[in-house]
Design an enzyme around this catalytic site. Structure first.
Site, PDB file in Angstrom:
ATOM      1  N   GLY A  87     -40.676 -28.313 -10.496  1.00 55.78           N
ATOM      2  CA  GLY A  87     -40.639 -26.903 -10.073  1.00 55.78           C
ATOM      3  C   GLY A  87     -39.251 -26.539  -9.590  1.00 55.78           C
ATOM      4  CD  GLU A  88     -36.532 -28.349  -6.176  1.00 62.30           C
ATOM      5  OE1 GLU A  88     -35.405 -28.354  -6.689  1.00 62.30           O
ATOM      6  OE2 GLU A  88     -36.892 -29.198  -5.354  1.00 62.30           O
ATOM      7  N   GLY A  89     -37.416 -24.375 -10.300  1.00 57.43           N
ATOM      8  CA  GLY A  89     -36.572 -23.725 -11.312  1.00 57.43           C
ATOM      9  C   GLY A  89     -35.773 -24.738 -12.117  1.00 57.43           C
TER      10      GLY A  89
END
Ligand SMILES: Cc1cc2nc3c(=O)[nH]c(=O)nc-3n(C[C@H](O)[C@H](O)[C@H](O)COP(=O)(O)O)c2cc1C
Length: 585
Positions: A551-553
Site C-alpha cells: 500500500g502507501e502508493g
C-alpha cells in the site's frame, strides 16, 4: 448614495488590477525618475492600516554593492529550495527566474514596525498580525501604482528575514515584509509567469466564493453549488479522435508496429484523456497518501494496533517510509492527507488536515459513516485533486494508510462486484489462519448486516447507490480516494492507482461516473486477491506485477516512469517519414 466613478475611470481601476504582474524579466536599465518613484511611494503610503498605525517604512536601495550582497543572500536560499524539490519540479524550477535584484535600477524593502501606535492601537491588540497585513496593503498599493506608471515590480521572498534585516540596518523591533525589484519594462505579460510556465494555474473564482459558511460554494445571486454533482458532470468520455491519432502515430513511429506492447495502449489512453495527441507529459507527479482509521479494527482483523496509522503518517512526513524512497527515485512529491486518523496530528509541512472524523464506526454493527460524511470525504478528495493540479501537477498517484483497511476494501469489493468474501478477502499485512478466518467472517457479517446479500451468496446485486455503499463499509480514505479519482477525471489528468484500497475506491468512483475509468491507470497488481477481481471488473491492466502488498502508493509510484515513458515516446520518437527510415515491405 455616493456615485461610483464614471465608466472610463472604473475601467481604468479594473484594468490596473487585471494587468498588474509580478515581473522578473525584461527590465530596462533606464533609471526611475525621482518624481515617478515619489508618486508610487505616496500611493503605498495611502494604504489602510490597523488603528491607522501606518506600520510601514520604505527602504529605497540603489547601491550596487548592497544589491549584490542581497542577491547573494537570495541565491543561497534559492539553491536550498531547489535542492529539496522532487525531479520534475526541480527541472521546472531551474527554468524559472525568481528575482531581478541586479537587473532593476531600484529595489524597495517594505518593513513593519508592529510597536508603532503604542499599546492601544485599535484592532491590533486582539489580532497582532494586522500590523503585518497593513504593510502588505502598502505593497499592494505600490504594485498597482507602479503598473499604472509602466514600472514592473517583482517581489522576492527567498530570504532569511534576520539576514536581510541586518543588511538593511533595521532595528530589532522592525521586520522586513517585502523586498521589491522595480524598473521600467517593455511589456507586461498577460498572465502570471508561473501560469505560463505551467508551474501553477489560476483557481476559478467560483472555487473561492462561499455563501454564509465555509464549504458552501455559491457565487452571488446563484444557488449553492453541489460540488459532487459538478465534478461528476465534468467527467467526459475519452476523445476518440485523439485516440485514433495516437494509434496512428504509434504505427508510424520508428519501431515495429505494436512493439511497445501495453505502453502503446497507455499512450493512446493518455491521448484520449487529454483530448490531444501527443498528450502532455504526465509530470510533475504527486502522490497523495490518504490516511484514516477503521471501526472494524475492533473485530480483531489485524494484529497491528490502530496507533500504527498515526505513527506511519509521521513516518511519511519525516520521509522515512517506502513510498518516500520510491517517490524520491521517481521524482514525485508526497503529500499526506489526514481524512480520518483516530489521533490528533501535529500540523507539519506536507500534511493536509482534512479529518472528517476520528475513524469510522464498525461496519459489522452499523454504517461505517453517515451519508453526509461519505459525501464530505468524496468532495474532500476531489478538492485535493483540484488543488494539486492547480499547484502544477500533471499526474496524480494514489496512496493510502489505514490499519484494517484491507477488510473494508474486501467488503466494498464484494458490494460493488458481487464477488464472494472468501475470494476477495486477503491476508493484508500478514495474518495467521485464525485471524484470516475471522476476517472473512467479519466481511460476511458486514455484508449481511447491510442486507446487500446473504454471506457468500454469489451475484450480490450491483448497488445503484455508491455513496450508500461507501457509507456502509468504506473508510474515509476509500471515499476520499474515490473523490480524488473523480477529481482527476474531471480535470482530464491521469491518476495512477495503487493496490486493493485504491481499487475498491475506484469501484465507487466508476459507479458514480463510468467515464472516470478513462483517467485511471492501474499501477500494479497487488498480492491481495481482491485486487485482481477489481482490476478485471474495471477492465484495467496492471503495469507492474511484483507481488507487492504494502500500500502507501508504492506500487503506483513504481509505474509512474512507465506512464511517463509511454507519453514521452509518443511525443519524442521520430516517425518513418520524418526520420527517413524505410518501412518493412
Ligand atoms: C508574498 C509574495 C511573495 C512572493 N515571492 C516571490 C519570489 O520570491 N519570487 C518570485 O519570483 N515571485 C514571488 N512572488 C510573485 C508571485 O509568484 C506572483 O505574484 C504570482 O505568481 C502571481 O502572478 P502575478 O503577480 O503576475 O499575478 C511573490 C508574491 C507574493 C504575493
Amino acid at each position: 448614495m455616493a456615485e461610483g466613478y464614471p465608466q472610463e475611470q472604473r475601467d481604468a481601476v479594473y484594468r490596473v488590477i487585471a494587468e498588474r504582474r509580478d515581473v522578473r524579466q525584461g527590465f530596462r536599465p533606464d533609471p526611475v525618475p525621482p518624481e515617478v518613484l515619489g508618486r508610487v511611494l505616496a500611493a503605498a503610503h495611502q494604504a489602510p492600516s490597523v488603528g491607522f498605525s501606518q506600520p510601514w517604512d520604505f527602504i529605497v536601495i540603489t547601491d550596487r554593492a548592497r544589491r549584490e550582497r542581497v542577491a547573494a543572500l537570495a541565491g543561497r536560499h534559492r539553491d536550498a529550495f531547489a535542492a529539496d524539490l522532487p525531479g520534475a519540479r526541480a527541472r521546472a524550477f531551474d527554468r524559472l527566474k525568481i528575482e531581478s535584484i541586479l537587473d532593476t535600477p531600484v529595489n524597495i524593502a517594505v518593513s513593519c514596525d508592529r510597536t508603532r501606535g503604542g499599546r492601544h492601537t485599535l484592532g491590533r491588540a486582539t489580532q497582532p498580525r494586522t500590523a503585518e497585513f497593513s504593510s502588505v496593503l502598502a505593497v499592494a498599493n505600490l504594485w498597482l501604482a507602479a503598473r499604472a506608471e509602466g514600472l514592473g515590480v517583482g517581489w522576492v521572498s527567498f530570504f532569511d528575514e534576520r539576514e536581510l534585516a541586518a543588511e538593511l540596518g533595521l532595528p530589532a523591533h522592525v521586520e522586513v515584509i517585502a523586498y521589491l525589484c522595480v524598473g521600467f519594462v517593455d511589456q507586461f505579460a498577460p498572465e502570471p509567469e508561473l501560469a505560463t510556465a505551467g508551474w501553477a494555474r489560476r483557481r476559478p473564482l467560483s472555487w473561492a466564493v462561499h455563501a454564509e459558511e465555509f464549504g458552501r460554494r455559491a457565487m452571488p445571486g446563484e444557488e449553492p453549488v453541489d460540488q459532487l454533482a459538478d465534478v461528476l458532470a465534468a467527467i467526459v468520455p475519452p476523445d476518440a479522435e485523439a485516440m485514433a491519432a495516437a494509434r496512428e502515430r504509434q504505427d508510424r513511429m520508428t519501431k515495429p508496429r505494436g512493439s511497445l506492447g501495453v505502453l502503446e495502449d497507455v499512450s493512446v489512453r493518455l491521448a484520449g484523456l487529454a483530448g490531444s495527441c501527443p498528450p502532455p507529459l504526465p509530470e510533475p507527479a504527486c502522490v497523495a497518501v490518504f490516511a484514516a482509521d477503521h471501526g472494524v479494527h475492533a473485530q480483531g482483523v489485524t494484529p497491528w494496533p490502530q496507533e500504527v496509522t498515526a505513527q506511519m503518517v509521521a513516518n511519511f512526513l519525516a520521509g522515512g517510509a517506502v513510498v518516500n524512497a520510491f517517490a524520491a527515485q521517481a521524482g514525485a512529491e508526497v503529500t499526506v492527507v489526514d481524512v480520518g486518523v483516530a489521533a490528533d496530528l501535529e500540523p507539519v509541512p506536507g500534511l493536509l488536515p482534512r479529518k472528517i472524523a476520528r475513524g469510522t464506526a464498525d461496519f459489522t454493527e452499523g454504517p461505517a459513516m453517515t451519508r453526509d460524511q461519505a459525501t464530505a470525504a468524496l468532495v474532500t478528495g476531489a478538492e485535493i485533486a483540484r488543488d494539486l493540479v492547480a499547484a502544477g501537477n500533471r499526474c496524480l498517484v494514489t496512496g493510502d494508510m489505514g490499519i484494517a483497511n484491507t477488510t473494508a476494501s474486501a467488503a466494498l469489493i464484494c458490494a460493488f462486484t458481487g464477488a464472494d468474501p472468501a475470494d476477495v478477502t486477503g491476508r493484508g499485512t500478514g495474518i495467521d489462519a485464525a485471524t484470516y478466518a475471522r476476517k472473512i467472517d467479519v466481511v460476511c457479517r458486514g455484508l449481511d448486516r447491510h442486507r446487500l446479500g446473504a454471506p457468500g451468496a454469489p451475484g450480490l446485486p450491483e448497488p445503484a447507490d455508491p455513496v450508500g455503499v461507501l457509507a456502509a463499509f468504506g473508510g474515509f480514505e476509500h471515499a476520499a480516494l474515490a473523490g480524488f479519482i473523480l477529481g482527476a477525471a474531471a480535470l482530464r489528468i491521469p491518476v495512477i492507482l495503487d493496490g486493493v484500497i485504491a481499487g475498491a475506491a475506484a469501484l465507487a468512483a466508476v459507479a458514480l461516473a463510468p467515464d472516470a475509468t478513462a483517467a485511471c491507470f492501474a499501477g500494479h497488481r497487488s498480492a491481495e486477491p481482491g485486487h485482481a477481481v477489481t482490476l478485471s471488473y474495471l477492465g484495467l491492466r496492471p503495469l507492474v506485477d511484483l507481488g507487492l502488498r504494502l500500500g502507501e502508493g508504492t506500487g503506483a509510484v513504481l509505474a509512474l516512469p512507465l506512464v511517463q515513458s509511454a507519453a514521452r515516446a509518443l511525443r519524442d520518437v521520430a516517425t518513418f517519414d520524418s526520420a527517413g527510415v524505410a518501412e518493412k515491405s
